[in-house]
Design a protein around this motif. Structure first.
Motif, PDB file in Angstrom:
ATOM      1  N   TRP A  28       3.515   1.662   3.829  1.00 34.29           N
ATOM      2  CA  TRP A  28       4.859   1.701   4.404  1.00 34.29           C
ATOM      3  C   TRP A  28       5.220   0.350   5.013  1.00 34.29           C
ATOM      4  N   TYR A  29       4.290  -0.261   5.730  1.00 33.58           N
ATOM      5  CA  TYR A  29       4.562  -1.567   6.339  1.00 33.58           C
ATOM      6  C   TYR A  29       4.853  -2.622   5.269  1.00 33.58           C
ATOM      7  N   LEU A  30       4.048  -2.642   4.212  1.00 32.24           N
ATOM      8  CA  LEU A  30       4.249  -3.629   3.163  1.00 32.24           C
ATOM      9  C   LEU A  30       5.599  -3.459   2.478  1.00 32.24           C
ATOM     10  N   GLN A  86       8.302  -1.701   3.630  1.00 33.29           N
ATOM     11  CA  GLN A  86       9.421  -1.769   4.571  1.00 33.29           C
ATOM     12  C   GLN A  86       9.597  -3.177   5.142  1.00 33.29           C
ATOM     13  N   GLN A  87       8.558  -3.746   5.670  1.00 30.96           N
ATOM     14  CA  GLN A  87       8.681  -5.004   6.398  1.00 30.96           C
ATOM     15  C   GLN A  87       8.528  -6.232   5.506  1.00 30.96           C
ATOM     16  N   VAL A  88       7.540  -6.207   4.612  1.00 25.77           N
ATOM     17  CA  VAL A  88       7.280  -7.387   3.801  1.00 25.77           C
ATOM     18  C   VAL A  88       8.286  -7.491   2.653  1.00 25.77           C
ATOM     19  N   GLY A 135      11.038  -5.601   2.358  1.00 25.76           N
ATOM     20  CA  GLY A 135      12.389  -5.364   2.850  1.00 25.76           C
ATOM     21  C   GLY A 135      13.092  -4.204   2.177  1.00 25.76           C
ATOM     22  N   TYR A 191      14.012  -0.368   2.296  1.00 20.86           N
ATOM     23  CA  TYR A 191      14.035   0.715   3.278  1.00 20.86           C
ATOM     24  C   TYR A 191      13.482   1.997   2.671  1.00 20.86           C
TER      25      TYR A 191
END
Length: 160
Positions: A140-142, A144-146, A148, A150
């Motif tokens: 999820w972090y990769l 969502q954050q990396v 971008g 959603y």
């Protein structure tokens, strides 16, 4: 024709259809500024389709066959294999896809990994649960954050 070649023929058809969609239909709806990017949203599907076609052709042409015949699938003894386990995993994949949006990514993926490992025979809950949670959070972090992109982390009724 052996069962593995029939399966390879079916997978070849699926990969050809997937490849057609990846090469010809996915890129037509891209925004003009995205057309200059070196990696498009269709890059991974294109690679997957080519690798799937190559693998299916290798199996169809019998290039993977060696001297040993003991590892072949005997279609007359399908009852000896874990067909129930495989069908249960397929049903779990469908349930995961259907639950992903209403229940959120974090819960759906964690539950899928825990139940899937249980179906495959893992019974160590103290290993299954933390590994599933950590793997889900990392993915999820990769995404969502990396990357971008959603992804709804929580169920809709929690405001996710």
């Amino acid at each position: 024709m052996a069962l593995d070649r029939w399966i390879a023929l079916i997978l070849l058809g699926i990969c050809l259809a997937y490849g057609y969609a990846a090469w010809f239909t996915m890129d037509s709806s891209l925004a003009p500024f995205m057309r200059r990017n070196p990696i498009w949203p269709s890059t991974f599907p294109k690679v997957l389709s080519v690798l799937g076609i190559i693998t299916a052709l290798i199996i169809l042409l019998g290039l993977e066959k060696g001297e040993a015949k003991e590892g072949e699938i005997d279609y007359r003894r399908l009852g000896d294999y874990h067909i129930g386990q495989a069908l249960t995993l397929l049903a779990l994949m469908v349930a995961y896809a259907l639950c992903l949006r209403p229940l959120g990514f974090l819960f759906s993926t964690t539950a899928f990994l825990i139940v899937g490992s249980y179906i495959l025979g893992e019974r160590k809950w103290l290993m299954m649960v933390p590994i599933a949670l950590v793997a889900t959070l990392i993915v999820w972090y990769l995404v969502q954050q990396v990357l971008g992109i959603y992804m709804r982390p929580l169920p809709g009724f929690f405001g996710g």
